[in-house]
Design a protein around this motif. Structure first.
Motif, short mmCIF file in Angstrom:
data_model
loop_
_atom_site.label_atom_id
_atom_site.label_comp_id
_atom_site.label_asym_id
_atom_site.label_seq_id
_atom_site.Cartn_x
_atom_site.Cartn_y
_atom_site.Cartn_z
N ARG B 62 -12.13 32.62 -14.38
CA ARG B 62 -11.04 31.79 -13.85
C ARG B 62 -10.00 32.61 -13.10
O ARG B 62 -8.80 32.39 -13.24
CB ARG B 62 -10.36 31.01 -14.97
CG ARG B 62 -11.26 29.91 -15.49
CD ARG B 62 -10.61 29.14 -16.59
NE ARG B 62 -11.63 28.57 -17.44
CZ ARG B 62 -11.40 28.19 -18.69
NH1 ARG B 62 -10.21 28.33 -19.22
NH2 ARG B 62 -12.37 27.69 -19.40
N ALA B 129 -25.41 28.11 -19.47
CA ALA B 129 -24.20 27.69 -18.80
C ALA B 129 -23.65 28.85 -17.98
O ALA B 129 -23.66 30.00 -18.41
CB ALA B 129 -23.17 27.25 -19.82
N GLU B 132 -16.99 29.91 -15.65
CA GLU B 132 -16.08 29.51 -14.57
C GLU B 132 -15.51 30.75 -13.91
O GLU B 132 -14.60 31.38 -14.44
CB GLU B 132 -14.93 28.67 -15.14
CG GLU B 132 -15.24 27.20 -15.22
CD GLU B 132 -14.07 26.39 -15.73
OE1 GLU B 132 -12.93 26.70 -15.37
OE2 GLU B 132 -14.32 25.47 -16.52
N ALA B 136 -10.79 26.55 -11.76
CA ALA B 136 -11.20 25.22 -11.29
C ALA B 136 -10.02 24.26 -11.37
O ALA B 136 -9.48 24.03 -12.44
CB ALA B 136 -12.35 24.71 -12.15
N SER B 147 -12.19 20.01 -5.05
CA SER B 147 -12.06 20.98 -6.14
C SER B 147 -11.94 22.37 -5.52
O SER B 147 -12.44 22.63 -4.43
CB SER B 147 -13.25 20.89 -7.09
OG SER B 147 -14.35 21.56 -6.54
N ASN B 149 -13.41 24.93 -6.33
CA ASN B 149 -14.73 25.52 -6.15
C ASN B 149 -15.32 25.18 -4.78
O ASN B 149 -15.96 26.01 -4.14
CB ASN B 149 -15.69 25.04 -7.24
CG ASN B 149 -15.47 25.80 -8.53
OD1 ASN B 149 -15.02 26.94 -8.51
ND2 ASN B 149 -15.79 25.17 -9.63
N GLN B 150 -15.11 23.93 -4.35
CA GLN B 150 -15.63 23.53 -3.04
C GLN B 150 -14.94 24.33 -1.93
O GLN B 150 -15.58 24.76 -0.97
CB GLN B 150 -15.43 22.03 -2.82
CG GLN B 150 -16.42 21.20 -3.63
CD GLN B 150 -16.14 19.71 -3.52
OE1 GLN B 150 -15.01 19.27 -3.68
NE2 GLN B 150 -17.16 18.93 -3.26
N TYR B 216 -23.63 28.47 -5.66
CA TYR B 216 -24.36 27.30 -6.15
C TYR B 216 -24.09 27.14 -7.65
O TYR B 216 -23.79 26.05 -8.12
CB TYR B 216 -25.85 27.49 -5.89
CG TYR B 216 -26.70 26.26 -6.14
CD1 TYR B 216 -26.76 25.24 -5.21
CD2 TYR B 216 -27.48 26.14 -7.29
CE1 TYR B 216 -27.54 24.12 -5.41
CE2 TYR B 216 -28.27 25.02 -7.51
CZ TYR B 216 -28.30 24.01 -6.56
OH TYR B 216 -29.08 22.90 -6.77
N ASN B 219 -20.75 25.77 -8.52
CA ASN B 219 -20.63 24.32 -8.35
C ASN B 219 -21.50 23.53 -9.30
O ASN B 219 -21.16 22.43 -9.70
CB ASN B 219 -20.98 23.95 -6.91
CG ASN B 219 -19.75 23.83 -6.05
OD1 ASN B 219 -18.98 22.91 -6.22
ND2 ASN B 219 -19.55 24.79 -5.18
N TYR B 220 -22.67 24.09 -9.66
CA TYR B 220 -23.60 23.41 -10.57
C TYR B 220 -23.88 24.37 -11.72
O TYR B 220 -24.90 25.05 -11.73
CB TYR B 220 -24.89 23.03 -9.83
CG TYR B 220 -24.60 22.33 -8.53
CD1 TYR B 220 -24.05 21.05 -8.53
CD2 TYR B 220 -24.80 22.96 -7.31
CE1 TYR B 220 -23.73 20.42 -7.34
CE2 TYR B 220 -24.49 22.34 -6.12
CZ TYR B 220 -23.95 21.07 -6.13
OH TYR B 220 -23.63 20.44 -4.97
N PRO B 221 -22.96 24.46 -12.70
CA PRO B 221 -22.95 25.60 -13.62
C PRO B 221 -24.01 25.58 -14.71
O PRO B 221 -23.73 25.77 -15.87
CB PRO B 221 -21.55 25.54 -14.23
CG PRO B 221 -21.19 24.10 -14.17
CD PRO B 221 -21.88 23.51 -13.00
N SER B 222 -25.26 25.34 -14.34
CA SER B 222 -26.36 25.44 -15.30
C SER B 222 -27.45 26.21 -14.58
O SER B 222 -27.97 25.75 -13.55
CB SER B 222 -26.82 24.03 -15.67
OG SER B 222 -28.05 24.08 -16.32
N ILE B 223 -27.78 27.42 -15.06
CA ILE B 223 -28.73 28.24 -14.32
C ILE B 223 -29.99 28.49 -15.14
O ILE B 223 -29.94 28.58 -16.35
CB ILE B 223 -28.11 29.59 -13.87
CG1 ILE B 223 -27.65 30.41 -15.09
CG2 ILE B 223 -26.96 29.37 -12.93
CD1 ILE B 223 -27.17 31.80 -14.73
#
Lengths: 395, 301
Positions: B62, B129, B132, B136, B147, B149-150, B216, B219-223
């Motif tokens: 953060r 997960a 961050e 955010a 956001s 992040n964007q 990526y 923005n989509y925090p599951s890897i």
């Protein structure tokens, strides 16, 4: 994650060989009756792939039950053995897994995947072979409609959809809800159609429905469309890997209303992915660790000691599944599939860690449901909803 | 109108990431005339480096400083990985047919995916997960919600594109890259070390993929080890749409694919999103094989 391997290779090939020669000699079935030979159960599940958490927590629950049954002297004086097959969360693999369990391992009963789609794939094979299959967490009604060999120890999608519709109306006082549905999962489609029907029957309106495909990571477009439709809450029946991303993106887009989900959201990963954005999420579950029943407390302690982490709902269901099968074998006095099937069908008031289970004529467990809410980054028990609800009637 | 603008914003921030990945495909195609299918796995590894930067090296979360450091680290590691892949897998096949190299690329991709999925030597199959990296927050502009992040995605993409443009058009190495893509034999005749330029191209493309991976995942925090496959394919479509081998084309293609996907997702056709992206690929190949900005080259015999 350590998973016990399914027996040394050499022994398995010996058994296969033995089984083959037994078939050739025309005396198949005799093999199971000798002395203290293990009674063999099968388990197929998503032990790897995108839903690996679901499969591994299932496996852990069943393994704990297996070890406890064996430590207490097994069933009918024989130890239990569990053969695991991984379907890698991939469509088509469950059928292969069950074929292996049937022909190579000659199991007497199967513990199914926690996912409805994959149980629908494997169920007909078990039914055709007369092999009882019990799914711990497949909630789609079609699963047990396959035939009289297919059972479940959880509640069904209609029940969950009805519970959430009632909860949305009576507890949260919502009247305009948007649906976000995984069009590739029978689970999500089934749950949302019942929610739509029950929510309307209770006086609410489903304003808009948006769809996605399993494995999607971007939900911003659908959530933007829902938000513009003027909704008060989103109902998104899905699994935790989608759920976490949906929660986060909904909050990123500035949507502040309640987020309603389904039992597939119950995994620590949901909180890890969603972080602070999980606040205000609600979903129904089969099992609450905050239950003060000594049976539940004992299970929590033993699970934590064995695996070093707390169980999820599906672990508790898988634990009950294996115990229920062991109980059925005991009551049947036989480890033959038809006898186990008959004993499972006549289950009455089996006291499991997920509640008192009776099999209804449709081979679905009759038991209570629990609503969980996310508060301060943790799953909190809210209330219990009993199967006596009218929602049951629609299933 | 607000909904339309919000969807444009969603689409542009998704498209920016596709653009970053597409640039890697297009650069490698430019110098070697083959599609580096392992590129999407370098993108995945970039996300995992970003994860490791926080979970293992304990960079602060953060914070913009920590986030940019993780981004730089992912770009550096991926640049090295890109060069290693090129030296080990593609260099020995330098003068073989394109098909040989193409199949090797698929092999490298599968190797990276399967090693990564192994729990002992890789990351294991479970999605995890993503922390961050950047603070955010949501910024409200009228009815629009942006956001942070964007904004980070867009800002980083614009900066990287500017740097890339500068490298390719204003430096000696960039001139060499363009010379090489124009005519490899002639380039070596005028004293360009082709192998070194090819390695540099891989490093540059892989660094962009690494940055794409981190953005990526932010923005989509599951890897997970297979997370690169679909974005990789979409970026490939974007590169072809813009005109493969053409840098501005790849960026344009990425933005267009991001926008199309977002607008399709916001309607009743949402489940056809991927099908529409690939239908665009087929349509482009049928009606404008050189892509939107590409020039059709006639092969002389």
């Amino acid at each position: 994650m350590n998973r016990p391997a399914s027996g040394p290779r050499s022994r398995r090939s010996f058994l296969t060989l033995a089984a083959c020669s037994a078939v050739l000699a025309g005396c198949r079935g005799k093999e199971g009756d000798t002395g203290a030979q293990a009674i063999r159960l099968g388990l197929f599940g998503a032990l790897s792939g995108s839903e690996a958490g679901l499969g591994q927590y299932t496996d852990m629950g069943a393994t704990l039950a297996l070890e406890e049954v064996n430590a207490a002297g097994g069933v009918l004086g024989r130890p239990l053995e569990m053969v695991r097959e991984d379907n890698r969360t991939t469509a088509g693999e469950s059928a292969t897994a069950v074929k292996k369990l049937l022909s190579r391992d000659q199991v007497v009963a199967v513990i199914g995947d926690g996912n409805s789609g994959r149980c629908l794939e494997a169920g007909p094979l078990c039914q055709a072979a007369g092999l009882p299959m019990v799914s711990p967490a497949a909630t789609n009604p079609k699963v047990t409609e396959i035939g009289d060999c297919i059972f479940r120890v959880c509640f069904t999608d209609p029940f969950q959809g009805a519970v959430m519709a009632r909860f949305a109306r009576e507890t949260l006082h919502l009247s305009r809800v948007g649906l976000l549905v995984d069009a590739s999962a029978p689970y999500s489609l089934g749950l949302s159609s019942v929610f739509r029907e029950r929510f309307a029957a209770e006086g609410g309106t489903v304003v808009s429905e948006q769809r996605f495909s399993g494995g999607d990571k971007d939900f911003r477009a659908q959530l933007t469309a829902l938000k513009s439709a003027g909704i008060e809450a989103v109902f998104a029946p899905s699994y935790y890997h989608s759920g976490g991303l949906i929660l986060r993106q909904a909050r990123d887009l500035g949507f502040e209303g309640p987020m309603l989900g389904s039992d597939g959201w119950e995994a620590p990963e949901l909180l890890e992915v969603a972080g602070r954005t999980a606040e205000g999420a609600y979903f129904p579950v089969h099992f609450s660790p905050e239950n003060t029943d000594p049976l539940v407390a004992g299970f929590l302690g033993r699970f934590r000691r064995r695996f070093g982490k707390p169980p999820t709902g599906v672990s508790a269901l898988a634990f009950d599944t294996l115990q229920l099968i062991a109980d059925a074998i005991r009551r049947a006095g036989s480890a033959e599939p038809p006898a186990i099937r008959a004993a499972l069908a006549s289950t009455r008031d089996f006291q499991g860690v997920t509640g008192r289970i009776s099999m209804d004529p449709g081979r679905n467990a009759r038991k209570p449901a629990v609503i969980i809410g996310v508060r301060d980054g943790a799953f909190r028990f809210l209330r219990v909803v009993d199967p006596g609800d009218p929602g049951r009637a629609s299933s | 109108m607000t909904e339309f603008l919000q969807q444009v914003l969603n689409g542009v921030s998704l498209g920016a990431i596709y653009a970053l990945i597409a640039l890697g495909y297009t650069m490698v195609y430019g110098v070697l005339r083959f599609i580096n299918f392992a590129h999407s796995d370098v993108f995945m590894l970039g996300a995992f480096v970003g994860w490791a930067a926080v979970e293992r090296l304990h960079l602060p979360t953060r914070s913009f400083g920590g986030g940019l450091a993780a981004l730089a680290l992912a770009m550096a590691v991926c640049a090295i990985l890109g060069v290693v892949i090129e030296k080990l897998a593609y260099k020995p096949l330098r003068n073989r047919s394109t098909l040989t190299v193409l199949i090797t690329a698929i092999g490298v991709s599968l190797l990276i995916q399967n090693v990564s999925q192994n729990p002992t030597i890789g990351f294991g199959p479970n999605p995890r997960a993503f922390p961050e990296l950047f603070p955010a927050r949501q910024i409200h502009l009228g009815g629009l919600t942006v956001s942070t992040n964007q904004i980070v995605v867009l800002a980083v993409t614009v900066v990287l594109l500017a740097v890339l443009y500068w490298i390719v058009h204003r430096t000696k190495t960039g001139t060499a890259m363009r010379a090489l893509s124009f005519n490899a034999t002639a380039a070596s005749l005028v004293g360009i070390n082709n192998d070194r330029i090819i390695s540099f191209t891989f490093a540059l493309g892989s660094a962009l993929a690494g940055a794409g991976g981190v953005l990526y995942a932010t923005n989509y925090p599951s890897i997970d080890p297979l997370m690169g496959t679909l974005p990789g394919l979409k970026a490939f479509v974007a590169a072809v749409l813009g005109g493969i081998g053409n840098l501005p084309g790849a960026a344009l293609g990425g933005l267009l694919i991001g926008l199309v996907e977002t607008f399709v997702s916001g309607t009743r056709l949402s489940t056809f999103r991927d099908a529409i992206a690939f239908a665009i690929l087929i349509a482009i190949l049928l009606f404008r094989p050189a892509g939107l900005l590409g020039k059709l080259k006639v092969e002389k015999v």
